[in-house]
Design an enzyme around this catalytic site. Structure first.
Site, mmCIF file in Angstrom:
data_model
loop_
_atom_site.group_PDB
_atom_site.id
_atom_site.type_symbol
_atom_site.label_atom_id
_atom_site.label_comp_id
_atom_site.label_asym_id
_atom_site.label_seq_id
_atom_site.Cartn_x
_atom_site.Cartn_y
_atom_site.Cartn_z
ATOM 1 C CB VAL A 50 -1.465 0.025 1.113
ATOM 2 C CG1 VAL A 50 -1.827 1.380 1.544
ATOM 3 C CG2 VAL A 50 -2.072 -1.293 1.319
ATOM 4 C CB SER A 51 1.518 3.941 -2.626
ATOM 5 O OG SER A 51 1.955 2.601 -3.307
ATOM 6 C CB ALA A 52 4.703 6.688 0.833
#
Length: 280
Positions: A50-52
């Protein structure tokens, strides 16, 4: 990074903590600068995350996603697709595709759990080959690191569409928004970011050389292209230490980002270097 009311509302609505592994501390989940790894391989290589939050918001804003649009997400996970579903609203359409069945199964389950199952269609496929029958999309967001933009993605881009893609240029990644402009693409914005690499036919593995020092610690050199003959590096860390200054001065609070990109583009033998703590 959030500049529109639609994107703000999406981030206030979608429960990010639901899409990360159970037990992840909330201060990690909701730290704007931190990604959360959701899958690794047997060697510990990151395959999905889950990307920043900052880069997810920035990419949606770069793309100019608006209510009613058709949006293709290349690289699934669930959370970003749910954000997009909130932005496009009931009249929009989201397709999220990933090559890994484990990732698409997990994304589908999480979207079902959070009430987005009917608003996001998840597909398991190698997007390098395109998606037969899906037609054109107003926006395409690529959430994996790519070394090129394959023609199949552009085949799905509307005549006035925008594609946002993290391009890896000799080891240095920039997330760039491109708008279709007649027979070519015009970049409109870029952002410093890092993503897990593209898998499947479009993958381009790095070459990594690990050099031990006298204490058994390692310096690693990572090459995208132009890797040297590794034998030239044999025993290099056993030689006497020397220092050579570049003559370049970087001012206080001055970003290295532009320098890194220039070096990647123009310096022969450019690579990324990492050293274990205490390496001599």
């Amino acid at each position: 990074m959030i500049t529109s009311s639609f994107v703000e509302a999406a981030f206030r609505t979608v429960p990010r903590h639901t899409f990360v592994p159970a037990g992840t501390p909330l201060d990690v989940v909701y730290d704007v600068d931190r990604s959360v790894i959701t899958k690794t391989d047997e060697h510990g290589v990151h395959l999905s995350s889950v990307s920043a939050a900052y880069i997810q918001a920035r990419m949606i804003e770069q793309a100019g996603v608006e209510p009613g649009m058709r949006v293709l997400e290349v690289g699934s996970g669930g959370y970003n697709a749910a954000l997009l579903a909130e932005v496009v609203g009931a009249d929009g359409h989201i397709v999220s595709v990933d090559i890994d069945a484990d990732i698409t199964d997990r994304a589908q389950a999480l979207l079902r759990e959070t009430g987005y199952e009917d608003r996001v269609r998840v597909m398991q496929a190698d997007a390098m080959h395109g998606l037969p029958g899906e037609g054109a999309f107003d926006r395409i967001l690529v959430t994996v690191g790519a070394w090129d933009i394959p023609p199949s993605w552009l085949d799905h881009l509307a005549l006035d569409g925008v594609i946002v893609v993290p391009l890896r240029m000799n080891g240095v990644t920039r997330t760039i928004a491109f708008r279709r402009d007649g027979d070519h693409l015009t970049s409109t914005s870029s952002e410093v970011a890092g993503f897990v690499p593209l898998q499947g036919e479009g993958a381009r593995p790095e070459r990594i050389f690990r050099m031990p020092d006298r204490q058994g610690r390692f310096v690693s050199l990572r090459f995208d292209v132009g890797a040297p003959d590794a034998r030239q590096l044999d025993g290099v860390l056993d030689t006497e230490r020397s220092e050579v200054w570049s003559g370049v001065t970087v001012g206080h609070s001055e970003s290295f980002a532009d320098l890194h990109l220039w070096l990647a583009g123009f310096l022969p033998g450019f690579c990324l270097l990492a050293a274990d703590d205490g390496t001599e």
